[in-house]
Structure formats: C-alpha cells, structure tokens
Design an enzyme around this catalytic site. Structure first.
Site, PDB file in Angstrom:
ATOM      1  CG  ASP A   6      -0.384  -3.879   0.669  1.00  0.00           C
ATOM      2  OD1 ASP A   6      -1.601  -3.716   0.451  1.00  0.00           O
ATOM      3  OD2 ASP A   6       0.458  -3.825  -0.247  1.00  0.00           O
TER       4      ASP A   6
HETATM    5  C1  BGC Z   1      -1.884  -3.291  -2.759  1.00  0.00           C
HETATM    6  C2  BGC Z   1      -1.916  -1.878  -2.258  1.00  0.00           C
HETATM    7  C3  BGC Z   1      -3.329  -1.373  -2.249  1.00  0.00           C
HETATM    8  C4  BGC Z   1      -4.180  -2.290  -1.409  1.00  0.00           C
HETATM    9  C5  BGC Z   1      -5.626  -1.849  -1.286  1.00  0.00           C
HETATM   10  C6  BGC Z   1      -2.889  -4.175  -2.062  1.00  0.00           C
HETATM   11  O1  BGC Z   1      -2.997  -5.417  -2.673  1.00  0.00           O
HETATM   12  O2  BGC Z   1      -0.579  -3.812  -2.616  1.00  0.00           O
HETATM   13  O3  BGC Z   1      -1.081  -1.068  -3.037  1.00  0.00           O
HETATM   14  O4  BGC Z   1      -3.372  -0.070  -1.771  1.00  0.00           O
HETATM   15  O5  BGC Z   1      -4.151  -3.577  -1.989  1.00  0.00           O
HETATM   16  O6  BGC Z   1      -6.309  -2.033  -2.453  1.00  0.00           O
END
Ligand code: BGC
Length: 732
Positions: A289
């Site tokens: 993530d």
């Molecule tokens: C989130 C994810 C997301 C990623 C990309 C993160 O902060 O937890 O769910 O896909 O950002 O935007």
C-alpha cells in the site's frame, strides 16, 4: 550457375538473420508467455530488474503543470505508474517513452483507484452488496474497466474485500459488508467484471484484492492502527474473500498498512508467501500500500529503510508503491547476499507476467477516442441507475408512508442532501465529476413533473449549529402533504483516514427532523451515508426510512421512482445497523455466548437496530414450508433445500432468499449461523417461485482450523431460511 545460386541463398537468408536480431523472443507475441519472460529476464540488467519493482506516481493533484513537470521525470524503465490523467494521448506519450526510449521497451503498468466506477460513478461497494445482485456488480465493474482502459488505465486497485464489522472505520464504505461469504461472492463478481474473459481483451484491466489482510480490524476503528486477529478468525472470517478472489484469477493483491498481531501485513511472510504463493499458487504479484514499506519503521518492525526493504521484499511484496525503498536498497541487499538473485527474478517475473497477460508488450497503446465516446454511455448509465435502485434499502415503512399516495400534491424536499452533487458520489469517486451527478432534486423533478409541487428547503448544513434555515424548512413542510428529509454523511466522513468516534449523525440533522416533526406531517427519511449510522431519535421521528447510501451519479431517479411507487425497493442490508456506537462490534454471525440470556447491556437494548439481511418491500412475500431432499446426508453426497415463495401483495417485486447453516456442536465453536448461499428473483404480484440451495458438504458444512485446514465433522446441522429452521444429519 553455382555461384549465382550461392549469392541468392545468402540474400534469401538475410532478412531472417536480421529479423532474429531485431526481434527477440520476448517480443514474439506467438511465443508462450513464460518463454518470453525467460528471454527478457536474461537480457535485463540488475538495475532494470529493480526498476520493475518500483511504482511511481506523478503530481499530487490534477493540476496540468504538475502532471507535465513530473512526466519528464518519469523514468522509462519503471514497473508501474499511479496514473491520474484521463487523457489517453498523455498515457500513450508516457508509454512511448517506455517502449522507445528504454533499452528493452518494457511497458509501464498504469494503475489507478477505480473503486466504484471511473467517470460513471456507481454506488459505493457497501451499497452494491445490499443489492445482492453480483451479476449487476460484474457489469458495473466491466463498464468501469472499459472507461478506465479508454483513458489509459491498465490496473485498478480494487476490489476491497476486507470484511468490516466496525463502522467507525471509514473504509467500511469500500467493501462488501460484515459477512465473509458476501464479500467472497462480490470479490469474484468484481474480479470477473474488471478482468473480463481474458486480461488481454481490449477493455480488460487487472484487478487488485486489497488490503491483504486484517486492515478492517484496526483497533477502535482508527485507520492504520494495530489489528489483532487470532489465526482461527483470520482463516474463517478474513481469508475467504481473498481466497475466492485469487481463485477467480485476480492478477494482483495489495498488502495492508496494519500490523497483524505483531507482524505487519506488508512484511508478513505467512500471509504473503506461505498462504498466497505456496498454498494458493498465486502467480501474479503483490504491491505494497502507499508507503506501507517505509511505515514498517514507524511500526517498530524495521530499523531503517534498508531493513524495511529487506523485510517487505523477503516476505513477498514484489512492488513498492511510491516509497522508492526498493530502488534505493535492493541493489545493495543483493550485493550483501541478503536477497538472492532468484528471489529478485521471481518478483520481476511475476510483474512481467501480469504485463504480458494484459497484452501490453504487444499492444502498448490505447485508442485515443474523444471523451464523448468514452464515458457515460447509455448502457453504463442504465447499470448505474439499476444498481443504485437495487442497493437502496427500505428500513422502515410505518402505515405505508411509502410509496406516496397519488392523492399527494405537495411534497416538501428538505435537507442538505437534496441538491447536493458532491457527497452522493461517496469516497474514492475515481474521475467522477459533480456535474455528472443527478441530484435527488433533479430525480424528483423528473418523476413528479406536472403532478406534484415540490417545496424545497435546505434546512441546515451537514454539521455545525446553524439553525437559521429551520424556519424555511418548516414553511415548506407546512405547505406539503409529506416531508422527505434527505440527510446523511459528507463523502469525506468515510473512506481512508476517516474514522469516527460515533456513527451517529451530527445533532443538527436530528434537530432539523425534530423541528419538522412538530408540523405533524408524515416524514420519510432518506439517508445517504458511507457506513451504517446510529439512528438515535431519527428512528422514532420518522414514519419511513430509506437508506440510499452514496448512490453515485444516477441516484436521483431511482430514489424518486421508489418514493412514487414506480419502483419497488429490493435491497437488504449487507451490514448490521447497531442501535448505538457502543454496540460495536455487532454482526449476525457472532458466536453464542456462554450465558445466552445474560451479558446484555444494562443501559441500552442488546439487539441492534436493523440486522444484516433486513430490508422491506412494497409487496409481501410468503415462504411455504421449506423442504429438504433428505434428513440424512452422506459426506460425499449433496442435499437439496427448496422453498416456494409467493408474492402475496399487489405489486411486482424482487426477493432475495438468504440461506444460512448452523452447526450447533463442533470441535471448534461455530458462529450461530453462517450465510452459505443467496439468490435474488423477480416475482410478479401473485407469482410463486422456488428458491433452491444445493448443499455441498465440503463447501458448505466444513470449517477451517487455525492453520486453514478444513474439517468436515458428522453430526446435526440446521439450515435456516427466512424464519424457518430445518434439521439434518451429516454421516460418514
Ligand atoms: C490506499 C489504497 C489505495 C492507494 C493508492 C492508499 O492510501 O490505502 O487503498 O489503493 O492509496 O491510491
């Protein structure tokens, strides 16, 4: 003569010799993918390999200068880019850099959060689950995939399949509710919708199951916090949707931010490698993530960025989202023999495999169509409206308040959500724009044109203490036969980093409804929110309550259609509405307590307000006594359960039958009941239909132990449908 022939032969061969040099095996679209990867890996330098494990982003917003400035900085060799543009020409420009300016011409994987639609925004996933219509969800995801692909996106960070039972956690909006089976079914629908028949189809994009795993357990509902989960609960509650999604072919997974009982999810060898790669044989890749590798330092699991890179990479995270930790450290870690070349090759192979499967090597560029041919196509809008309709849940309907009687000539439309075009989209609205949103007011205008006079008043804001709009709202109510109050949550109140200590709505909204109640007019409450809310006195102040969630861009007409009676609501809750925040967690598949009649709350009722599965219709359905094909079942046989359902009312409707299994005694205690199957059918007024559930013992009656091994134990079981409970016995 001989000489001439010789010269002729060389000349004939030349194009082939030259061709062999110019066209390496990995560029041959007819060669098997694994052979192409072997060939490519042999040609790649260490630096080129490491760059494949790197995901970049450009710009922090949609500011065109920002995008352009960063584009120049995008190295053509990177593995992936978080791609925020909507312009296929822009995407093709970046891709051209990769294909033409890098030594080997490896395409960049363009990823984006397409969570519930790209431009055509569908209801939030939590709402989608309340439709109990996976085929509609699959269609919505396919439409989202097409709009995305035509804008340059190859990969979505969706679906989120974190079973969520704490509505204080803002990300409850992004998943499919509290039940593992429901999440699993919708995980499969979403994966198949995004990925189509084949990843290489022109409008398929790769899916990403997230956030692997345990994220929804963040303590106190506070995002990013510690999550404690026993291996037993991990296997029976949180793993099934991921396993189903992997079996459906999900190309990628995203590791979560949270610490799982001491080992962070982004460095957890057990979940990322032993379960995912060794047991399930997943052959795609895992992306971290956003920043979750670097976060290992804050979590006290890594000493520094190098240590974080080592721990995350060896645990099984192949791609580093945005952190640059891998780019900075993998080379040195390999030099020090802390990471082997084989391990790096395996990671790169997985990333390349997804790119090959998407057909990016052979067809790196997307069509460059004008916007009008990419977005808001009639089919997409129709699916958005249908999904919004089917996800709306009629929670309460005293005295047949809804649908409105045709005698009603004046409707008061009150509340901050009536003319709102931002919050209806919900969080993670992709590339949705407020201009595309059909407001609730517009839906009512279309529905009731020339039939009813609408009296609008905003009444109050979503939050704050300003009651100055109340008098106008009361005046609108006084001129009307019924009051429709549209309140709820702003979109930023749910989603990421949007935890709340209470799931009650701000008191100003309750005060507005209380003031309106004094007019004595019937009140139909329309709720738009990204989580279950604590209704408090809103429940008793209202004659009817319709939960519309955050319905996306096409919610106005379905809502107005339900209010007028043109449409019949058919949604049922995929998540329980607690009576108060203090009841969290309350979910239907809890285990029995040691003293079932004791242990309730002293200060409030122990029952939640509305259970999972609750949802009313304008018609009534009567269930005949259910039948089982036998009362004894051998482990290698199947049992058929059937029930005939009659639409006993006067209007057509849709009914969803939810089939549960209860296993009263087992070597590992079981939840009081577990959903194992559901089916939604149309029933015309007066029509009867049979709902059927074929019970497969291994699939439906076994349970996992703390190591994930399934057990099928003989003994008594119950099957529950509606308010009926039928017993049968499983024998060897
Ligand atoms: C989130 C994810 C997301 C990623 C990309 C993160 O902060 O937890 O769910 O896909 O950002 O935007």
């Amino acid at each position: 003569m001989k000489r001439v022939r010789f010269i002729f032969s060389i000349a004939t061969l030349l194009p082939f010799v030259a061709g062999a040099q110019a066209r390496p095996l990995y560029k041959d679209k007819n060669a098997p993918i694994e052979k192409r990867i072997d060939d490519l890996l042999k040609r790649m330098t260490l630096e080129e390999k490491i760059l494949q494990t790197n995901q970049w982003t450009y710009g922090k917003n949609a500011n065109i200068n920002n995008i352009e400035a960063s584009k120049k900085a995008v190295r053509p060799e990177i593995g992936s880019l978080i791609y925020r543009s909507t312009n296929p020409v822009f995407r093709n420009d970046i891709m051209r850099k990769a294909m033409e300016e890098s030594r080997l011409g490896i395409p960049i994987l363009m990823g984006f959060d397409v969570i519930h639609g790209y431009r055509t925004i569908f209801p939030i996933p939590l709402a989608q689950a309340c439709s109990w219509n996976p085929s509609l969800v699959r269609q919505a995801c396919a439409i989202a995939a097409k709009e995305s692909k035509l804008s340059g996106v190859d990969w979505t960070f969706s679906p989120m399949v974190d079973v969520a039972r704490d509505a204080r956690w803002g990300r409850v909006a992004e998943g499919y509710g509290e039940d593992p089976y429901t999440n699993a079914i919708f995980a499969v629908a979403a994966v198949k919708g995004y990925q189509g028949e084949k990843l290489s189809d022109p409008y398929s994009i790769a899916a990403c199951l997230k956030h692997y795993i345990g994220y929804s357990l963040s303590e106190g509902g506070r995002d990013y916090h510690y999550a404690d989960v026993s291996p037993q609960t991990l296997w029976e509650t949180f793993i099934p949707p991921y396993q189903a999604g992997v079996e459906a072919g999900a190309a990628t997974l995203m590791s979560a931010f949270n610490d799982i009982s001491g080992i962070p999810a982004s460095a957890n060898h057990y979940t990322l490698t032993e379960i995912l790669k060794q047991r399930w044989k997943h052959n795609g890749f895992v992306v971290s993530d956003w920043g979750s590798i670097d976060n290992l330092i804050a979590q006290g699991y890594a000493a520094d960025r190098k240590d974080a890179a080592l721990k995350s990479f060896t645990a099984g995270v192949e791609m580093d989202m945005v952190d640059n930790v891998y780019v900075e450290n993998l080379q040195q870690l390999i030099k020090e023999n802390k990471i082997s070349m084989d391990k790096l090759d395996d990671a790169v192979r997985r990333i390349l495999r997804v790119k090959f499967m998407l057909g990016l090597f052979d067809k790196p560029y997307v069509e460059e169509l004008p916007e009008k041919d990419r977005y808001y196509q009639p089919k997409g809008l129709a699916v958005a409206a249908k999904l919004a309709e089917e996800s709306m849940v009629l929670l309460k309907n005293n005295n047949h308040t809804l649908p409105l009687s045709s005698a009603i000539k004046h409707i008061a439309l009150v509340g901050p959500m009536v003319k709102d075009s931002v919050n209806l989209m919900g969080s993670w609205e992709g590339q949705g724009t407020p201009e595309s949103v059909e407001t609730l007011y517009e839906g009512f205008e279309k529905e009731f044109k020339n039939k009813v006079v609408l009296h609008y008043a905003k009444g109050c804001d979503f939050d704050g203490t300003d009651q100055s709009g109340f008098s106008e709202a009361i005046a609108a109510a006084q001129q009307s036969d019924v009051i429709i109050v549209c309140i709820g949550e702003m979109k930023k109140w749910s989603g990421e980093n949007a935890s709340r200590s209470t799931i009650a709505l701000p008191s100003i909204q309750e005060q507005l409804v209380s003031a309106l109640k004094k007019t004595g007019k019937p009140i139909a409450l329309v709720l738009s929110n990204g989580r279950p809310v604590e209704l408090g006195s809103l429940d008793s102040l209202s004659d009817a309550i319709l939960e519309i969630w955050q319905p996306g861009i096409a919610g106005g007409s379905p809502l107005a259609g339900i209010v007028s009676g043109r449409l019949n609501p058919s949604g049922k809750l995929a998540i329980t509405f607690p009576l108060s925040t203090g009841q969290i967690p309350t979910y239907y598949n809890m285990r029995q307590s040691a003293r079932p009649k004791l242990g309730g709350y002293q200060d409030i009722a122990t029952e939640p307000k509305y259970w999972f599965g609750h949802g009313l219709s304008y018609t009534t359905f009567s269930y005949a006594p259910a039948r089982l094909s036998d009362t004894v079942l051998r482990k290698n046989k199947q049992l058929v359960a059937e029930v005939e359902v009659t639409n006993t009312g006067t209007v057509d409707g849709k009914e969803t039958a939810l089939w549960y299994i209860a296993d009263p005694v087992a070597s590992v205690t079981r939840p009081m009941k577990e959903l194992k199957y559901f089916e939604k059918q149309d029933l015309k007024a007066g029509e009867k239909k049979v709902f059927r559930f074929v019970i497969d013992p291994v699939r439906d009656l076994s349970f996992p132990d703390a190591n994930g091994f399934r057990h099928l134990e003989s003994g008594d079981f119950y099957i529950l449908i509606n308010d009926q409970k039928l017993k049968f016995r499983l024998i060897d």
